[in-house]
Design an enzyme around this catalytic site. Structure first.
Site, mmCIF file in Angstrom:
data_model
loop_
_atom_site.group_PDB
_atom_site.id
_atom_site.type_symbol
_atom_site.label_atom_id
_atom_site.label_comp_id
_atom_site.label_asym_id
_atom_site.label_seq_id
_atom_site.Cartn_x
_atom_site.Cartn_y
_atom_site.Cartn_z
ATOM 1 N N ARG A 32 0.808 -1.224 0.000
ATOM 2 C CA ARG A 32 0.000 0.000 0.000
ATOM 3 C C ARG A 32 0.841 1.275 0.000
ATOM 4 O O ARG A 32 0.312 2.370 -0.149
ATOM 5 C CB ARG A 32 -0.972 -0.030 1.200
ATOM 6 N N GLY B 187 -7.201 -5.874 12.846
ATOM 7 C CA GLY B 187 -7.872 -7.073 13.337
ATOM 8 C C GLY B 187 -8.730 -6.691 14.540
ATOM 9 O O GLY B 187 -8.377 -5.807 15.312
HETATM 10 C C1 UD1 Z 1 -1.653 -6.929 11.375
HETATM 11 C C2 UD1 Z 1 -2.517 -7.900 12.243
HETATM 12 C C3 UD1 Z 1 -3.786 -7.168 12.643
HETATM 13 C C4 UD1 Z 1 -3.429 -5.894 13.402
HETATM 14 C C5 UD1 Z 1 -2.469 -5.023 12.605
HETATM 15 C C6 UD1 Z 1 -1.962 -3.919 13.493
HETATM 16 C C7 UD1 Z 1 -2.095 -10.167 11.459
HETATM 17 C C8 UD1 Z 1 -2.597 -11.286 10.642
HETATM 18 N N1 UD1 Z 1 -2.841 -9.065 11.471
HETATM 19 O O1 UD1 Z 1 -2.388 -6.638 10.200
HETATM 20 O O2 UD1 Z 1 -4.585 -8.013 13.472
HETATM 21 O O3 UD1 Z 1 -4.621 -5.188 13.703
HETATM 22 O O4 UD1 Z 1 -1.336 -5.775 12.150
HETATM 23 O O5 UD1 Z 1 -1.131 -3.014 12.807
HETATM 24 O O6 UD1 Z 1 -1.071 -10.297 12.098
HETATM 25 N N2 UD1 Z 1 5.167 -9.124 7.908
HETATM 26 C C9 UD1 Z 1 6.227 -9.981 7.736
HETATM 27 N N3 UD1 Z 1 6.074 -11.111 6.993
HETATM 28 C C10 UD1 Z 1 4.884 -11.430 6.420
HETATM 29 C C11 UD1 Z 1 3.787 -10.545 6.594
HETATM 30 C C12 UD1 Z 1 3.963 -9.400 7.343
HETATM 31 O O7 UD1 Z 1 7.321 -9.738 8.248
HETATM 32 O O8 UD1 Z 1 4.831 -12.486 5.769
HETATM 33 C C13 UD1 Z 1 5.382 -7.889 8.712
HETATM 34 C C14 UD1 Z 1 5.165 -6.627 7.909
HETATM 35 O O9 UD1 Z 1 6.393 -6.170 7.373
HETATM 36 C C15 UD1 Z 1 4.645 -5.662 8.968
HETATM 37 C C16 UD1 Z 1 3.945 -6.551 9.982
HETATM 38 O O10 UD1 Z 1 4.417 -7.868 9.746
HETATM 39 O O11 UD1 Z 1 5.683 -4.964 9.610
HETATM 40 C C17 UD1 Z 1 2.420 -6.505 9.844
HETATM 41 O O12 UD1 Z 1 2.029 -6.945 8.557
HETATM 42 P P1 UD1 Z 1 0.833 -6.266 7.776
HETATM 43 O O13 UD1 Z 1 0.667 -6.987 6.491
HETATM 44 O O14 UD1 Z 1 1.001 -4.812 7.739
HETATM 45 O O15 UD1 Z 1 -0.394 -6.671 8.732
HETATM 46 P P2 UD1 Z 1 -1.743 -5.890 8.906
HETATM 47 O O16 UD1 Z 1 -2.645 -6.202 7.761
HETATM 48 O O17 UD1 Z 1 -1.507 -4.481 9.226
HETATM 49 CA CA CA Z 2 0.259 -3.147 9.173
#
Ligand code: UD1
Ligand code: CA
Length: 455
Positions: free
Chosen positions: A16, A138
């Site tokens: 995004r 979430g």
């Molecule tokens: C996530 C939470 C959500 C919460 C929100 C708060 C989950 C499934 N959801 O959603 O409940 O309300 O954060 O901000 O956890 N990342 C990795 N590897 C991956 C995927 C993500 O390292 O495979 C890291 C991203 O770089 C990021 C963080 O995890 O720093 C969160 O990932 P993101 O995809 O932004 O999750 P949200 O949809 O925001």
């Molecule tokens: Ca996030």
């Protein structure tokens, strides 16, 4: 904290953001998002801090090198649960695992300490917060008695679940052995086809764990950055907070919304900062310093009583007390103005020292130069420090007077108290106390007529 392993998730692409730069490298108040989180983590004195990286890995490692963290690669971004699982082989069973997100930059150490304190062999703890606009987060699910039963992602939520205003901030602490088991049992049958870390909450409930929730001290500490609109909003909040800190420490800001601090500023008493000032890196301002509108300062110390008039660009320099700069002065790195120095409009200085009471007031370039005290450098003076291959030094003695439009071809030394006549090109050393000039003689052609236009 002994027995604490912090895991920071920073592998996501940040779709995004629509950017080639990994999301966690986008700056907030002049530093990458991830640096903010790493600083807080290191402040907890955990046994280890593990950063899960993936997307844009090389630029990330390059930008963040030198940090005392361990890097864990997640080569495919299959979800937050999968990301934490990559770090688990390095975590012993009896540790507590604290999960932080690289895109939630303003987490507060006190909130985290409260969270970790609530974690136990049969207790998992989450940071949650009620938001007026829970969009994108979430949602926390609770039973009739208010006990947490799980977390549902917005994309998987029923309309009733989506109406819940209490959100999961993503920050979680859990005992390592149990977390390891839950992570290995995660599935990805959900709207995003990802292994959700949040699914471990329901698993913990099934295993008879009690789920503890902690509220952040202020909602901004759990704001997650997913796009540039959110980044800009958070930037404004951080800037406002920094501006307030400065004002409470005795600095007058003409408009707190029009000063940006991208680093650390320390200021004495009765400092005044006008509008549109950017302060970057390490800035020290002495008592009574006044900074006019539209100034950019980077890694610079301005000593007491000094005035910076509008529209200056100043980098890696020291400006001694009771001096005056600008308007429109440019100080490139390694300038040292001792005290009571005046630098005026359209003057560029580089790697030079100017001693007490000297003036360079108009339209000059002074580089690789040592200027003594009480020197006057006239308008349009140029130190010719570069011969196309190498840089050379100019030395100007105390009380010298450099006439306007002088070129000093370096290396060259001007003696103490010397005077250089205006318009001179100085190629050899100038003796002290004498008048030196190089000037072609002036002639007058009497009776000369201007050409006229042909008819
Ligand atoms: C996530 C939470 C959500 C919460 C929100 C708060 C989950 C499934 N959801 O959603 O409940 O309300 O954060 O901000 O956890 N990342 C990795 N590897 C991956 C995927 C993500 O390292 O495979 C890291 C991203 O770089 C990021 C963080 O995890 O720093 C969160 O990932 P993101 O995809 O932004 O999750 P949200 O949809 O925001
Ligand atoms: Ca996030």
């Amino acid at each position: 904290m002994p027995g604490l392993s912090v895991v920071i998730l920073a592998a996501g692409k940040g779709k995004r953001m629509c950017s080639d730069l990994p999301k966690v490298l986008h700056p907030l108040a002049g530093r990458p998002l991830l640096s903010h989180v790493v600083d807080v983590a290191l402040g907890l004195h955990a046994r280890q801090t593990l950063v899960v990286y993936g997307h844009g890995g090389e630029s990330l490692l390059e930008r963040m090198q030198g940090l005392t963290v361990s890097w864990v690669e997640q080569s495919e971004q299959l979800g937050t649960g999968h990301a934490v699982a990559q770090a688990m082989p390095q975590v012993p069973d009896d540790d507590t695992v604290l999960v932080l997100y690289g895109d939630v930059p303003l987490v507060n150490p006190d909130t985290l300490k409260r969270l970790v304190a609530l974690t136990g062999p049969d207790r998992l703890a989450l940071v949650s917060v009620a938001l007026n606009n829970p969009l994108g987060y979430g949602r926390m699910l609770r039973d009739a008695d208010g006990r947490v039963t799980g977390v549902v992602e917005e994309k998987d939520a029923t309309p009733a679940q989506a109406a819940v205003r209490e959100v999961n901030t993503g920050i979680m602490a859990a005992p390592a052995a149990a977390l390891r088991q839950w992570l290995s049992a995660l599935g990805n049958e959900n709207a995003q086809g990802e292994y959700y870390l949040t699914d471990v909450v329901a698993m913990a409930v099934d295993d008879g764990f009690s789920i503890q929730t902690v509220n952040p001290t202020s909602p901004e500490e759990v704001v997650g950055i997913n796009d540039r609109v959110q980044l800009a909003e958070l930037e404004r909040r951080v800037q406002r907070r920094q501006a307030e800190e400065l004002m409470l420490a005795g600095v007058t800001l003409a408009d707190p919304a029009r000063v940006d601090i991208r680093g650390e500023v320390s200021a004495g008493k009765d400092v005044f900062i006008d509008v549109n000032v950017v302060l970057e890196g390490r800035i020290r301002l002495g008592d009574g310093v006044a900074i006019g509108p539209n100034n950019y300062l980077k890694n610079t110390e301005v000593a007491s009583g000094t005035q910076i008039l509008p529209n200056c660009v100043i980098e890696d320099s020291f400006i001694g007390p009771a001096s005056r700069l600008g308007p429109f002065s440019r100080l490139r790195p390694e300038v040292h103005l001792v005290e009571r120095v005046h630098i005026g409009n359209f003057v560029e200085l580089k790697k030079s020292r100017v001693d007490a009471g000297s003036k360079i007031n108009h339209l000059s370039y002074v580089g690789d130069t040592q200027v003594g005290s009480l020197v006057n450098v006239g308008a349009g003076t140029i130190t010719c420090n570069y011969d196309g291959a190498n840089k050379h030094k100019t030395v100007i003695g105390d009380r010298a007077f450099i006439g306007s439009d002088t070129q000093l071809i370096a290396p060259v030394t001007v003696g103490e108290g010397a005077t250089i006549g205006a318009g001179s090109t100085i190629t050899r050393d100038v003796p002290p106390g004498e008048l030196t000039l190089s000037r072609s003689p002036q002639t007058t052609v009497t009776g000369w007529k201007r050409p006229e236009k042909k008819k």
